[in-house]
Design a protein around this motif. Structure first.
Motif, PDB file in Angstrom:
ATOM      1  N   GLN A   1       0.838  -1.205   0.000  1.00 18.43           N
ATOM      2  CA  GLN A   1       0.000   0.000   0.000  1.00 18.43           C
ATOM      3  C   GLN A   1       0.877   1.262   0.000  1.00 18.43           C
ATOM      4  O   GLN A   1       0.575   2.240  -0.675  1.00 18.43           O
ATOM      5  N   HIS A   2       1.976   1.218   0.732  1.00 16.00           N
ATOM      6  CA  HIS A   2       2.886   2.375   0.751  1.00 16.00           C
ATOM      7  C   HIS A   2       3.483   2.621  -0.644  1.00 16.00           C
ATOM      8  O   HIS A   2       3.619   3.765  -1.081  1.00 16.00           O
ATOM      9  N   VAL A   3       3.812   1.528  -1.329  1.00 12.26           N
ATOM     10  CA  VAL A   3       4.356   1.685  -2.689  1.00 12.26           C
ATOM     11  C   VAL A   3       3.282   2.274  -3.609  1.00 12.26           C
ATOM     12  O   VAL A   3       3.544   3.195  -4.393  1.00 12.26           O
ATOM     13  N   LEU A   4       2.048   1.771  -3.470  1.00 16.05           N
ATOM     14  CA  LEU A   4       0.965   2.288  -4.327  1.00 16.05           C
ATOM     15  C   LEU A   4       0.706   3.765  -4.020  1.00 16.05           C
ATOM     16  O   LEU A   4       0.497   4.571  -4.928  1.00 16.05           O
ATOM     17  N   ASP A   5       0.735   4.115  -2.733  1.00 13.04           N
ATOM     18  CA  ASP A   5       0.556   5.530  -2.364  1.00 13.04           C
ATOM     19  C   ASP A   5       1.686   6.378  -2.963  1.00 13.04           C
ATOM     20  O   ASP A   5       1.464   7.503  -3.413  1.00 13.04           O
ATOM     21  N   SER A   6       2.894   5.828  -2.942  1.00 11.01           N
ATOM     22  CA  SER A   6       4.042   6.573  -3.487  1.00 11.01           C
ATOM     23  C   SER A   6       3.870   6.780  -4.991  1.00 11.01           C
ATOM     24  O   SER A   6       4.214   7.848  -5.520  1.00 11.01           O
ATOM     25  N   ILE A   7       3.349   5.768  -5.673  1.00 12.65           N
ATOM     26  CA  ILE A   7       3.097   5.900  -7.119  1.00 12.65           C
ATOM     27  C   ILE A   7       2.074   7.002  -7.351  1.00 12.65           C
ATOM     28  O   ILE A   7       2.220   7.837  -8.257  1.00 12.65           O
ATOM     29  N   GLU A   8       1.065   7.011  -6.496  1.00 12.41           N
ATOM     30  CA  GLU A   8       0.010   8.030  -6.592  1.00 12.41           C
ATOM     31  C   GLU A   8       0.599   9.435  -6.381  1.00 12.41           C
ATOM     32  O   GLU A   8       0.289  10.377  -7.107  1.00 12.41           O
ATOM     33  N   MET A   9       1.453   9.551  -5.374  1.00  7.98           N
ATOM     34  CA  MET A   9       2.097  10.853  -5.102  1.00  7.98           C
ATOM     35  C   MET A   9       2.958  11.270  -6.292  1.00  7.98           C
ATOM     36  O   MET A   9       2.961  12.433  -6.689  1.00  7.98           O
ATOM     37  N   ALA A  10       3.702  10.312  -6.832  1.00  8.56           N
ATOM     38  CA  ALA A  10       4.557  10.617  -7.985  1.00  8.56           C
ATOM     39  C   ALA A  10       3.695  11.121  -9.140  1.00  8.56           C
ATOM     40  O   ALA A  10       4.038  12.103  -9.806  1.00  8.56           O
ATOM     41  N   ARG A  11       2.570  10.461  -9.353  1.00  9.31           N
ATOM     42  CA  ARG A  11       1.683  10.865 -10.445  1.00  9.31           C
ATOM     43  C   ARG A  11       1.188  12.301 -10.219  1.00  9.31           C
ATOM     44  O   ARG A  11       1.207  13.130 -11.116  1.00  9.31           O
TER      45      ARG A  11
END
Ligand code: PSV
Ligand code: MN
Length: 397
Positions: A127-137
């Motif tokens: 979930q942290h990785v997915l959140d990080s992808i979201e932040m990057a986007r």
């Protein structure tokens, strides 16, 4: 060395115009070793101060328009922090660069993150990785740089094989959340903090995981993450050949992951890496490489160290660009060993500092960025302002 001086001037300007390198937010913060931290009055305590320092490095070098962000250190509020980061980008003229998830700091990760035997912890890490992808986007960042501290300290205490499967599943799931222009960079490291096995220990493991995850995943080479005798440029050649090279974390080391200044111990090593890249480009490979610095200095002044590193990177990149690769190819084909080696190391020994200086002057940059930093008074000013407010220290970097 067979290139004429007039050719060198034009080539150097072209090469330096194109070369950019990303600097890390954690390079401006107080860090240290496990034995102690020596705090610096000029160290950055807030994200705004990191952006301000990055802007100063870019003003002096003209080569560092992006700042790598580490999620927990820089975006502790997650997506909620994005508007503030956007405002800082505008205020300081620096864009957010790679986004670095943090899967090593929380207590839950004592026995691993994406490879933890507990499904609940693995889920939290994913979930942290997915959140990080979201932040990057949300920040318009292309690259998510993933480094795991996962591993074990004692033989027999973990199933290395089962952990591979968990990792494959997680990285494939993460890949499924990437926007079409985003990339997942998978970093490897042979040991530390785990000292028996590390789940992603070398470029072969990273390559396998990248291939398994999907076409937007690639390998991140941190120059400090190799055993001493390893031939890093050969690894780079393989990753270029297999189209799996995504980028670099540059630093130097004498013993392990020492995070010393790029090129300070073995500049020839960095030159040889850059030569592989220049030759791949010459052979027609379309590359999309992220050049990033991964250093956080404890003893040197942080901004001074960053400017020095950028200059070293420019010089080594340029020296490698000056290898006459047409002639070198002929000499290699003829197995003329001494002539080939002399041509190669001739480029390495060429002093490119005068032409780099000319390029800086022509581009309206300070001819000597380090001197300009000293003369400009920026460090003294922030040391006064920040030092009087007290200092914070990163828990790890
Ligand atoms: C780990 O040693 C590493 O190289 C990773 O890239 C981390 O994100 C970085 O250092 C933190 O300092
Ligand atoms: Mn790194």
């Amino acid at each position: 060395m067979t290139l004429a001086d007039s050719q060198i001037h034009d080539l150097a300007f072209k090469v330096l115009d194109a070369f950019q390198i990303e600097i890390p937010s954690w390079g401006f913060a107080n860090t240290g070793t496990r034995f102690g931290k020596f705090v610096q009055a000029a160290a950055a305590n807030t994200l705004e101060e990191k952006f301000s320092d990055a802007a100063e490095v870019n003003r002096l070098t003209g080569a560092t328009p992006t700042l790598a962000l580490h999620v927990l250190w820089d975006l502790p509020g997650g997506l909620k922090d994005v508007p503030e980061v956007r405002a800082l980008e505008r205020r300081y003229g620096i864009r957010s660069g790679s986004i670095n998830p943090n899967l090593f700091q929380d207590q839950e990760y004592k026995f691993g993150s994406l490879c933890n035997p507990s499904p609940a912890v693995r889920e939290q890490a994913l979930q942290h990785v997915l959140d990080s992808i979201e932040m990057a986007r949300a920040l318009g960042s292309r690259d998510i740089s993933l480094w795991l501290a996962d591993g074990s300290n004692y033989p027999g205490t973990q199933s290395m094989r089962r952990r591979i499967g968990w990792l494959e599943d997680a990285l494939r799931a993460a890949h499924g959340h990437l926007a079409p222009n985003q990339r997942l960079l998978i970093e490897y490291k042979p040991f530390e903090p785990a000292f028996y096995h590390t789940d992603i220990a070398d470029w072969g493991m990273s390559s396998h995981l990248a291939r398994h995850a999907g076409p937007q995943a690639c390998v991140l080479v941190d120059t400090g993450h190799h055993y001493l005798a390893q031939n890093i440029e050969q690894i780079v050649a393989w990753l270029l050949h297999t189209r799996l090279l995504g980028g670099f974390h540059f630093n130097d080391r004498r013993y392990a992951d020492d995070d010393l200044t790029m090129g300070s111990i073995d500049p020839y090593q960095i030159f040889r890496i850059f030569h592989e890249i220049h030759s791949a480009v010459r052979d027609g490979l379309k590359l999309n490489l992220a050049y990033m610095i991964d250093q956080s200095h404890n003893l040197k002044g942080k901004i001074e160290a960053m400017v020095q590193t950028v200059m070293a990177a420019q010089e080594l990149y340029l020296r490698a660009a000056l290898v006459d690769r047409t002639r070198l190819a002929e000499l290699q084909q003829a197995c003329d060993l001494v002539a080939a080696e002399e041509l190669f190391r001739g480029a390495f020994w060429r002093d490119v500092r005068p032409v780099a200086r000319a390029w800086r002057e022509a581009r309206g940059l300070p001819a000597d960025p380090l001197q300009a930093l000293r003369d400009g008074g920026y460090v003294e000013r922030i040391a006064r302002e920040r030092g009087s407010r007290g200092q914070t220290v990163n828990t790890y970097a």
